[in-house]
Each structure stands twice: as structure tokens, then as C-alpha cells.
Design an enzyme around this catalytic site. Structure first.
Site, PDB file in Angstrom:
ATOM      1  N   ILE A  61       0.834  -1.224   0.000  1.00 55.66           N
ATOM      2  CA  ILE A  61       0.000   0.000   0.000  1.00 55.66           C
ATOM      3  C   ILE A  61       0.861   1.265   0.000  1.00 55.66           C
ATOM      4  CG2 ILE A  61      -2.092  -0.975   1.067  1.00 55.66           C
ATOM      5  CD1 ILE A  61      -1.038   0.248   3.768  1.00 55.66           C
ATOM      6  N   ASP A 136     -10.585  -1.934  18.534  1.00 55.48           N
ATOM      7  CA  ASP A 136     -10.964  -1.392  19.850  1.00 55.48           C
ATOM      8  C   ASP A 136      -9.744  -0.999  20.680  1.00 55.48           C
ATOM      9  OD1 ASP A 136     -10.038  -3.960  20.449  1.00 55.48           O
ATOM     10  OD2 ASP A 136     -11.867  -4.620  21.456  1.00 55.48           O
ATOM     11  N   TYR A 161       1.396  -1.423  18.459  1.00 56.90           N
ATOM     12  CA  TYR A 161       0.347  -1.743  17.469  1.00 56.90           C
ATOM     13  C   TYR A 161      -0.835  -0.775  17.615  1.00 56.90           C
ATOM     14  CZ  TYR A 161      -3.942  -3.918  15.734  1.00 56.90           C
ATOM     15  OH  TYR A 161      -5.157  -4.140  15.132  1.00 56.90           O
ATOM     16  N   SER A 164      -0.083   2.664  16.483  1.00 63.73           N
ATOM     17  CA  SER A 164      -0.011   2.824  15.019  1.00 63.73           C
ATOM     18  C   SER A 164      -1.414   2.832  14.410  1.00 63.73           C
ATOM     19  CB  SER A 164       0.858   1.712  14.399  1.00 63.73           C
ATOM     20  OG  SER A 164       0.204   0.459  14.477  1.00 63.73           O
ATOM     21  N   LYS A 165      -2.326   2.034  14.960  1.00 62.48           N
ATOM     22  CA  LYS A 165      -3.705   2.048  14.446  1.00 62.48           C
ATOM     23  C   LYS A 165      -4.384   3.376  14.822  1.00 62.48           C
ATOM     24  CE  LYS A 165      -5.698  -0.771  12.562  1.00 62.48           C
ATOM     25  NZ  LYS A 165      -5.805  -1.114  11.110  1.00 62.48           N
ATOM     26  N   LEU A 201      -4.372 -15.871  19.868  1.00 60.80           N
ATOM     27  CA  LEU A 201      -4.728 -16.790  20.960  1.00 60.80           C
ATOM     28  C   LEU A 201      -5.562 -18.001  20.516  1.00 60.80           C
ATOM     29  CD1 LEU A 201      -4.691 -17.355  24.058  1.00 60.80           C
ATOM     30  CD2 LEU A 201      -6.924 -16.254  24.127  1.00 60.80           C
TER      31      LEU A 201
HETATM   32  P1  NAD Z   1      -3.740 -10.119   9.270  1.00 65.07           P
HETATM   33  O1  NAD Z   1      -2.418  -9.846   9.907  1.00 65.07           O
HETATM   34  O2  NAD Z   1      -4.294 -11.495   9.276  1.00 65.07           O
HETATM   35  O3  NAD Z   1      -3.683  -9.664   7.737  1.00 65.07           O
HETATM   36  C1  NAD Z   1      -3.071  -8.485   7.317  1.00 65.07           C
HETATM   37  C2  NAD Z   1      -2.934  -8.542   5.802  1.00 65.07           C
HETATM   38  O4  NAD Z   1      -2.362  -7.300   5.367  1.00 65.07           O
HETATM   39  C3  NAD Z   1      -2.003  -9.659   5.320  1.00 65.07           C
HETATM   40  O5  NAD Z   1      -2.566 -10.319   4.212  1.00 65.07           O
HETATM   41  C4  NAD Z   1      -0.737  -8.918   4.902  1.00 65.07           C
HETATM   42  O6  NAD Z   1      -0.019  -9.566   3.879  1.00 65.07           O
HETATM   43  C5  NAD Z   1      -1.318  -7.588   4.431  1.00 65.07           C
HETATM   44  N1  NAD Z   1      -0.337  -6.482   4.511  1.00 65.07           N
HETATM   45  C6  NAD Z   1       0.487  -6.174   5.545  1.00 65.07           C
HETATM   46  N2  NAD Z   1       1.240  -5.118   5.219  1.00 65.07           N
HETATM   47  C7  NAD Z   1       0.874  -4.727   3.966  1.00 65.07           C
HETATM   48  C8  NAD Z   1       1.279  -3.685   3.099  1.00 65.07           C
HETATM   49  N3  NAD Z   1       2.230  -2.814   3.458  1.00 65.07           N
HETATM   50  N4  NAD Z   1       0.687  -3.572   1.893  1.00 65.07           N
HETATM   51  C9  NAD Z   1      -0.276  -4.460   1.509  1.00 65.07           C
HETATM   52  N5  NAD Z   1      -0.688  -5.477   2.287  1.00 65.07           N
HETATM   53  C10 NAD Z   1      -0.127  -5.614   3.505  1.00 65.07           C
HETATM   54  O7  NAD Z   1      -4.736  -9.065   9.928  1.00 65.07           O
HETATM   55  P2  NAD Z   1      -6.288  -9.247  10.281  1.00 65.07           P
HETATM   56  O8  NAD Z   1      -6.410  -9.870  11.611  1.00 65.07           O
HETATM   57  O9  NAD Z   1      -6.992  -9.799   9.108  1.00 65.07           O
HETATM   58  O10 NAD Z   1      -6.679  -7.702  10.451  1.00 65.07           O
HETATM   59  C11 NAD Z   1      -7.102  -6.931   9.331  1.00 65.07           C
HETATM   60  C12 NAD Z   1      -7.382  -5.516   9.787  1.00 65.07           C
HETATM   61  O11 NAD Z   1      -8.381  -5.529  10.794  1.00 65.07           O
HETATM   62  C13 NAD Z   1      -6.171  -4.805  10.412  1.00 65.07           C
HETATM   63  O12 NAD Z   1      -6.184  -3.472   9.991  1.00 65.07           O
HETATM   64  C14 NAD Z   1      -6.408  -4.921  11.904  1.00 65.07           C
HETATM   65  O13 NAD Z   1      -5.820  -3.844  12.581  1.00 65.07           O
HETATM   66  C15 NAD Z   1      -7.917  -4.867  11.960  1.00 65.07           C
HETATM   67  N6  NAD Z   1      -8.551  -5.548  13.101  1.00 65.07           N
HETATM   68  C16 NAD Z   1      -8.243  -6.854  13.393  1.00 65.07           C
HETATM   69  C17 NAD Z   1      -8.898  -7.500  14.439  1.00 65.07           C
HETATM   70  C18 NAD Z   1      -8.612  -8.949  14.790  1.00 65.07           C
HETATM   71  O14 NAD Z   1      -9.104  -9.429  15.799  1.00 65.07           O
HETATM   72  N7  NAD Z   1      -7.858  -9.679  14.007  1.00 65.07           N
HETATM   73  C19 NAD Z   1      -9.858  -6.815  15.193  1.00 65.07           C
HETATM   74  C20 NAD Z   1     -10.132  -5.478  14.871  1.00 65.07           C
HETATM   75  C21 NAD Z   1      -9.490  -4.874  13.808  1.00 65.07           C
HETATM   76  O1  DAU Z   2      -8.971  -6.207  20.079  1.00 63.16           O
HETATM   77  C1  DAU Z   2      -8.781  -6.297  18.690  1.00 63.16           C
HETATM   78  C2  DAU Z   2      -7.390  -6.825  18.438  1.00 63.16           C
HETATM   79  O2  DAU Z   2      -7.422  -8.205  18.764  1.00 63.16           O
HETATM   80  C3  DAU Z   2      -6.905  -6.625  17.014  1.00 63.16           C
HETATM   81  O3  DAU Z   2      -6.812  -5.256  16.745  1.00 63.16           O
HETATM   82  C4  DAU Z   2      -5.532  -7.287  16.830  1.00 63.16           C
HETATM   83  O4  DAU Z   2      -5.133  -7.183  15.478  1.00 63.16           O
HETATM   84  C5  DAU Z   2      -5.662  -8.746  17.205  1.00 63.16           C
HETATM   85  O5  DAU Z   2      -4.401  -9.363  17.132  1.00 63.16           O
HETATM   86  C6  DAU Z   2      -6.219  -8.893  18.619  1.00 63.16           C
HETATM   87  O6  DAU Z   2      -5.261  -8.425  19.611  1.00 63.16           O
HETATM   88  P1  DAU Z   2      -5.057  -9.196  21.000  1.00 63.16           P
HETATM   89  O7  DAU Z   2      -3.740  -8.847  21.544  1.00 63.16           O
HETATM   90  O8  DAU Z   2      -6.240  -9.008  21.884  1.00 63.16           O
HETATM   91  O9  DAU Z   2      -5.122 -10.724  20.433  1.00 63.16           O
HETATM   92  P2  DAU Z   2      -4.237 -11.993  20.753  1.00 63.16           P
HETATM   93  O10 DAU Z   2      -4.913 -13.154  20.115  1.00 63.16           O
HETATM   94  O11 DAU Z   2      -2.794 -11.785  20.477  1.00 63.16           O
HETATM   95  O12 DAU Z   2      -4.417 -12.138  22.338  1.00 63.16           O
HETATM   96  C7  DAU Z   2      -5.709 -12.271  22.914  1.00 63.16           C
HETATM   97  C8  DAU Z   2      -5.529 -12.322  24.430  1.00 63.16           C
HETATM   98  O13 DAU Z   2      -4.877 -13.560  24.759  1.00 63.16           O
HETATM   99  C9  DAU Z   2      -4.641 -11.221  24.989  1.00 63.16           C
HETATM  100  O14 DAU Z   2      -5.124 -10.841  26.268  1.00 63.16           O
HETATM  101  C10 DAU Z   2      -3.277 -11.874  25.125  1.00 63.16           C
HETATM  102  C11 DAU Z   2      -3.629 -13.325  25.431  1.00 63.16           C
HETATM  103  N1  DAU Z   2      -2.666 -14.341  24.935  1.00 63.16           N
HETATM  104  C12 DAU Z   2      -2.289 -14.304  23.627  1.00 63.16           C
HETATM  105  C13 DAU Z   2      -1.392 -15.238  23.125  1.00 63.16           C
HETATM  106  C14 DAU Z   2      -0.933 -15.187  21.687  1.00 63.16           C
HETATM  107  C15 DAU Z   2      -2.212 -15.332  25.797  1.00 63.16           C
HETATM  108  O15 DAU Z   2      -2.595 -15.375  26.973  1.00 63.16           O
HETATM  109  N2  DAU Z   2      -1.336 -16.262  25.295  1.00 63.16           N
HETATM  110  C16 DAU Z   2      -0.878 -16.237  24.015  1.00 63.16           C
HETATM  111  O16 DAU Z   2      -0.036 -17.106  23.643  1.00 63.16           O
END
Ligand code: NAD
Ligand code: DAU
Length: 354
Positions: A61, A136, A161, A164-165, A201
Site C-alpha cells: 500500500i 478497539d 500496534y 499505530s492504528k 490466541l
Molecule cells: P492479518 O495480519 O491477518 O492480515 C493483514 C494482511 O495485510 C495480510 O494479508 C498482509 O499480507 C497484508 N499487509 C500487511 N502489510 C501490507 C502492506 N504494506 N501492503 C499491503 N498489504 C499488507 O490481519 P487481520 O487480523 O486480518 O486484520 C485486518 C485488519 O483488521 C487490520 O487493519 C487490523 O488492525 C484490523 N482488526 C483486526 C482485528 C482482529 O481481531 N484480528 C480486530 C479489529 C481490527
Molecule cells: O482487540 C482487537 C485486536 O485483537 C486486534 O486489533 C488485533 O489485530 C488482534 O491481534 C487482537 O489483539 P489481541 O492482543 O487481543 O489478540 P491476541 O490473540 O494476540 O491475544 C488475545 C488475548 O490472549 C490477549 O489478552 C493476550 C492473550 N494471549 C495471547 C497469546 C498469543 C495469551 O494469553 N497467550 C498467548 O499465547
């Protein structure tokens, strides 16, 4: 009328679920711009690989010339911006990539989109949307009795993270305020479901438990997250894209707060049923490990606004969504094998070694 949607990060977890859902609902063409970092996987989109309405573009991007060319070529009516570095633990080990993609990348994208949008003529100019997918985590951490985050809550991001968001959210807000770019922002809670990279997780616990490996729980396991099934999130994004009010932000959540230890115990219980261990229970694998630095204690989302204005509510309960998710990881061994090779193993070894 212009129909094409340009999705960024559509080879990741949520982006690929979003594209699959859109294509299955028979909607407009989709162009997917993805850098294919460790988290991106084109196999997530195997089901639509031959579909003429779908095009994959491998790129960053932050590559303004590429983005400019794609906008000129496809003339999209909307951008849905998922691309990001998304893993909190990785941001703690090395924030640079998070600033490069989430902040600088979003800025580069906004600049090219603004130039493209300014050259559009009516009605395309008015109809255009830039939908920014956020989290969130920008709101910081809640105490046990605090009310859930609403859209007017001030930002207090705690991890690199989240910071940055938050920066990217502010840029999107400023592009609306200053240049009147028709933006929409969604802030969502923790997603789970098919295609989630197993550094997070829920998939980590499912796969470790399946393999008889320890289930690492940070700190005391009492941290609370609000969990939403990924397809519900994708429907919420579609609703905001279709009917959201320009310049607004919408909080999305599952009304489903759970402590981490509860999540792990639920998964263990389901696995005891679906893939029993001989002579042992999966919960015996639970291990409490060193806490995440700066670990946010609790997130909770107030999703009344999106329900009131757009009629969206999650369809899946945690009980139904988590069963589907466990089943999916058990049934998709090839996908798991693909993503858990090389760099994944290296991450797991480094991150959990001490
Ligand atoms: P993810 O890490 O699974 O996927 C991210 C994707 O972005 C990957 O396909 C990666 O290759 C691509 N990417 C990374 N850098 C890039 C770049 N510079 N140019 C083009 N593509 C690039 O992430 P996700 O969990 O699918 O999250 C997607 C979006 O939703 C993110 O913006 C994240 O902050 C947001 N979000 C995620 C969660 C969650 O629980 N996973 C919750 C709320 C919001
Ligand atoms: O809240 C939304 C966010 O949720 C998104 O914006 C992020 O992209 C996404 O990665 C996620 O962030 P978290 O840090 O909440 O998700 P994660 O799955 O890494 O961790 C969930 C919870 O579990 C957190 O409290 C940390 C804990 N955890 C995580 C891992 C990887 C553990 O206890 N053990 C682990 O090994």
C-alpha cells in the site's frame, strides 16, 4: 455505474473472509492489493481464484505508483482498507514495520486516493467511500466496572500496534475533516474464525492442544476481550460501507466479554469431545507464562450505534462460532501445515522460549 471495490490486505484473516463473503453474495468485482507478509496467504482465496470478478495484485500500500496505477485502471467506487501489521506481541518486539505499514502506508494510500477522488466527476465523487478497518485497542484498557467503549471515548493506545492504528484512524479522520474525503471508520473487537494466523490466541490454542503442546496463558489469564465471529465482522463492514454516514466511526463488537482462561477452557472442552486425548484432558496442557508487557486488562465494545443506525447485530453466539472455528482448524490440516512452516516456527520458538 462504477462497482469495483479495492480491498487492501485481502489475503489476511479478516480481508479474505470479507472477499469470500462478498463474492458469494454475488456482488461487485474485487481487486485485492496485498503485500503477502507472513500473515498473508493467497490460498485463503482458492475458492474464488478462477472467478473473473476477482483480481489479486501483489504489492505494498506504500507503493504510491502502484496504487495510483490501480486506481486509474480499475476506477473503484470504494476502498476497504484492511492491510496492516496486526499482532500486538510482534509490535512489542519490533514496532518499525507497524509504523511503516499502519501509519506511513495508510498515509500513502490516503494521498493517492485523495488525488483519484478529486478527479472524479459526479455522481461518482459523492458515491465514493474510503472505509478504514480499525480496532478497539485504540481506546486503551478498561477497569472491571467501566462502561464499554463508545465512539466518543478518547483514544489511549497502549501498545505500539494500538498506537499505530490510532495514528491511522486520526489520519483518516483528518482527511475527511480537511479534504472532505468520504471516509468511514470501523473499530472492532477481537475476531476469531477460519483463516486466522495461528500466532493469535484462539488458533494457537486449538493447534497446540491438538498437538499435545502446552497452552501458554499470559499472566493470570484474567484479561478480558470481547470476541466476535469473523463473518459477523465482515457483515458489519458491508453494512457500514452500504449505509454508514460519511465521516462517522462505528464500533463493532460481539457483546461477548470473556476472560482468556475461560476461552482456553472452552476450546479444551470442545476438543475433548471432537478429538479426545487418550488418558488426559486438553486442559492439563494449560501453562501460565510471563505476561505481555503493558498487557491491556479489559476491552469491551458498545455496539449500540451500528445497531441503531444500520440494524447490524452479530448472528453468531460465542458457543456456535467457537465450535465452527475448532472444526475448521481440525478439518483444514493442509492450510495449517502451509502456514506453520518456516518463519512461523521461528516466531514461536523465539517468543515462547523465555
Ligand atoms: P492479518 O495480519 O491477518 O492480515 C493483514 C494482511 O495485510 C495480510 O494479508 C498482509 O499480507 C497484508 N499487509 C500487511 N502489510 C501490507 C502492506 N504494506 N501492503 C499491503 N498489504 C499488507 O490481519 P487481520 O487480523 O486480518 O486484520 C485486518 C485488519 O483488521 C487490520 O487493519 C487490523 O488492525 C484490523 N482488526 C483486526 C482485528 C482482529 O481481531 N484480528 C480486530 C479489529 C481490527
Ligand atoms: O482487540 C482487537 C485486536 O485483537 C486486534 O486489533 C488485533 O489485530 C488482534 O491481534 C487482537 O489483539 P489481541 O492482543 O487481543 O489478540 P491476541 O490473540 O494476540 O491475544 C488475545 C488475548 O490472549 C490477549 O489478552 C493476550 C492473550 N494471549 C495471547 C497469546 C498469543 C495469551 O494469553 N497467550 C498467548 O499465547
Amino acid at each position: 455505474m462504477r462497482q469495483t471495490i479495492l480491498v487492501t490486505g485481502g489475503a489476511g484473516f479478516i480481508g479474505s473472509n470479507f472477499i469470500l463473503q462478498r463474492m458469494e453474495q454475488g456482488r461487485a468485482p474485487v481487486v485485492n492489493l496485498d503485500k503477502l507478509t507472513y500473515a498473508g496467504n493467497v490460498r485463503n482465496l482458492d475458492r474464488i481464484a478462477g472467478d473473473k470478478r476477482y483480481e489479486f495484485v501483489h504489492g505494498d500500500i506504500g507503493d504510491r505508483a502502484l496504487v495510483q496505477a490501480l486506481l486509474g485502471q480499475h476506477q473503484p467506487r470504494a476502498i476497504v482498507h484492511f492491510a496492516a501489521e496486526s499482532h500486538v506481541d510482534r509490535s512489542i518486539r519490533g514496532p518499525e514495520d507497524f509504523i511503516r505499514t499502519n501509519v506511513d502506508g495508510t498515509l500513502a494510500l490516503l494521498e493517492e486516493v485523495r488525488a483519484y477522488w478529486m478527479d472524479l466527476t459526479e455522481p461518482a465523487r459523492t458515491d465514493f467511500r474510503f472505509l478504514h478497518v480499525s480496532t478497539d485497542e485504540v481506546y486503551g484498557s478498561l477497569g472491571p466496572d467501566d462502561p464499554p467503549f463508545c465512539e466518543t471515548k478518547s483514544y489511549a493506545p497502549n501498545s505500539p500496534y494500538a498506537a499505530s492504528k490510532a495514528a491511522s484512524d486520526h489520519l483518516v479522520r483528518a482527511y475527511h475533516h480537511t479534504y472532505e474525503l468520504p471516509t468511514l471508520t470501523t473499530n472492532c473487537s477481537n475476531n476469531y474464525g477460519p483463516f486466522q494466523f495461528p500466532e493469535k490466541l484462539i488458533p494457537l490454542v486449538i493447534l497446540n492442544a491438538r498437538d499435545g503442546k502446552s497452552l501458554p496463558i499470559y499472566g493470570d489469564g484474567q484479561n478480558v476481550r470481547d470476541w466476535l465471529y469473523v463473518q459477523d465482522h465482515c457483515e458489519a463492514i458491508a453494512a457500514v460501507l452500504a449505509q454508514g454516514r460519511v465521516g462517522e466511526t462505528y464500533n463493532i463488537g460481539g457483546w461477548n466479554e470473556k476472560r482468556n482462561i475461560e476461552i482456553v477452557e472452552i476450546i479444551c472442552g470442545i476438543l475433548d469431545e471432537m478429538a479426545p486425548r487418550t488418558g488426559a484432558r486438553h486442559r492439563d496442557l494449560i501453562t501460565f507464562v510471563k505476561d505481555r508487557p503493558g498487557h491491556d486488562r479489559r476491552y469491551a465494545m458498545d455496539a449500540h450505534k451500528i445497531e441503531r443506525e444500520l440494524g447490524w447485530r452479530p448472528k453468531e453466539t460465542f458457543e456456535t462460532g467457537i465450535r465452527k472455528t475448532v472444526r475448521w482448524y481440525l478439518d483444514n490440516q493442509d492450510w495449517v501445515r502451509d502456514v506453520t512452516s518456516g518463519s512461523y516456527r521461528q516466531w514461536i520458538e523465539t517468543h515462547y522460549s523465555n
